[in-house]
Scaffold this motif. Sequence first.
Motif, PDB file in Angstrom:
ATOM      1  N   SER A   1      -3.744   2.845   3.901  1.00 18.49           N
ATOM      2  CA  SER A   1      -2.422   3.447   3.747  1.00 18.49           C
ATOM      3  C   SER A   1      -1.949   3.227   2.312  1.00 18.49           C
ATOM      4  CB  SER A   1      -1.429   2.814   4.714  1.00 18.49           C
ATOM      5  OG  SER A   1      -1.159   1.472   4.341  1.00 18.49           O
ATOM      6  N   GLN A   2      -1.087   4.120   1.854  1.00 16.37           N
ATOM      7  CA  GLN A   2      -0.548   3.967   0.503  1.00 16.37           C
ATOM      8  C   GLN A   2       0.256   2.680   0.387  1.00 16.37           C
ATOM      9  OE1 GLN A   2      -1.413   6.164  -2.010  1.00 16.37           O
ATOM     10  NE2 GLN A   2      -0.599   4.501  -3.259  1.00 16.37           N
ATOM     11  N   GLU A   3       0.888   2.306   1.478  1.00 16.85           N
ATOM     12  CA  GLU A   3       1.663   1.061   1.495  1.00 16.85           C
ATOM     13  C   GLU A   3       0.756  -0.143   1.226  1.00 16.85           C
ATOM     14  OE1 GLU A   3       4.520  -1.513   4.572  1.00 16.85           O
ATOM     15  OE2 GLU A   3       3.409   0.242   5.278  1.00 16.85           O
ATOM     16  N   THR A   4      -0.411  -0.170   1.871  1.00 12.38           N
ATOM     17  CA  THR A   4      -1.352  -1.276   1.660  1.00 12.38           C
ATOM     18  C   THR A   4      -1.910  -1.265   0.247  1.00 12.38           C
ATOM     19  OG1 THR A   4      -1.959  -1.315   4.002  1.00 12.38           O
ATOM     20  CG2 THR A   4      -3.527  -2.291   2.458  1.00 12.38           C
ATOM     21  N   ILE A   5      -2.234  -0.083  -0.254  1.00 11.30           N
ATOM     22  CA  ILE A   5      -2.756   0.055  -1.623  1.00 11.30           C
ATOM     23  C   ILE A   5      -1.745  -0.480  -2.629  1.00 11.30           C
ATOM     24  CG2 ILE A   5      -3.389   1.734  -3.411  1.00 11.30           C
ATOM     25  CD1 ILE A   5      -4.498   3.491  -1.066  1.00 11.30           C
ATOM     26  N   ASP A   6      -0.497  -0.086  -2.463  1.00 12.52           N
ATOM     27  CA  ASP A   6       0.549  -0.516  -3.396  1.00 12.52           C
ATOM     28  C   ASP A   6       0.851  -2.008  -3.264  1.00 12.52           C
ATOM     29  OD1 ASP A   6       0.728   2.116  -4.226  1.00 12.52           O
ATOM     30  OD2 ASP A   6       2.495   2.571  -2.997  1.00 12.52           O
TER      31      ASP A   6
END
Length: 285
Positions: free
Chosen positions: A15-20
């Motif tokens: 997820s983009q949340e995890t990446i960020d």
Amino acid sequence: MSKIAIVTDSTAYLSQETIDKHRITVVPLSVIFGNQAYREGEEIGYEEFYRKLKESDVLPTTSQPSVGDFVKAYERLAQEYDEAISIHLSSGISGTYQAARQAADLVENFAVHLVDSEISCAPQALMAEKAAQLAEEGKTAGEIVAYLEELKRANRAYFVVDDLSHLHRGGRLNAAQLLIGSMLRIKPVLHFVDKKIVPFEKIRTKKKAKARIMELLAEEAKSGQPFLVTVVHANAEEEALAWRDEVQEHYPHLRVQVAYMGPVIGTHVGEGTLGLTWNTHPSLT
């Protein structure tokens, strides 16, 4: 303390949340419709891909990142980090890991520790996220890589596809396996062995294939120990959510989540594929 970067590729479907949150670097693979290539996660997403798949007269193909793509990523990270751990989809189904290894040899004064996930999708995402958490805790690269090897050994993954021709066309299933499956109209339960996709058992219907996977899960779940289970799907969210609820109802002590197979993996397994993966490593309880 060494500052460690975490790298993976787009087939982890983080997820983009995890990446960020964990500052994970994702090197994309590409999916190709006709003469047009799209970088997964950057130029084409999950929903758009399956829409194009329905509309396109030509089945898509895929391509791995180039050695240069990885060199650029590693050189950029070398400006801020001391070393990197680079975790990629199984080397038995893609040349991505090998491209990353070649790139690592070309980057000077920056150690890159390569990890072959020997799988893809949710289990690969789990490895990347856990590696990032351990790096944040101050673990050494050696300690993190050793942990990831343990995590691999505790992973189980089984899936069933609607149409074997996608795997055969992409070179992930041989002609004999395709012929047998097509003649019998079977829905084989597939899994990874020695980094490659192979049939686990030949089963006649998708319903029975899912039931067999549930039997395999039951063997692990009977210990009563909690562990992580993920239902993965290729644009079959409703069925995946129903399967998640079924697993959770039968085994309330397990942690159950849903994840998807994006453009590149979806190209090879075909729409409608469903899988169940779990990891019994004690650190995940």
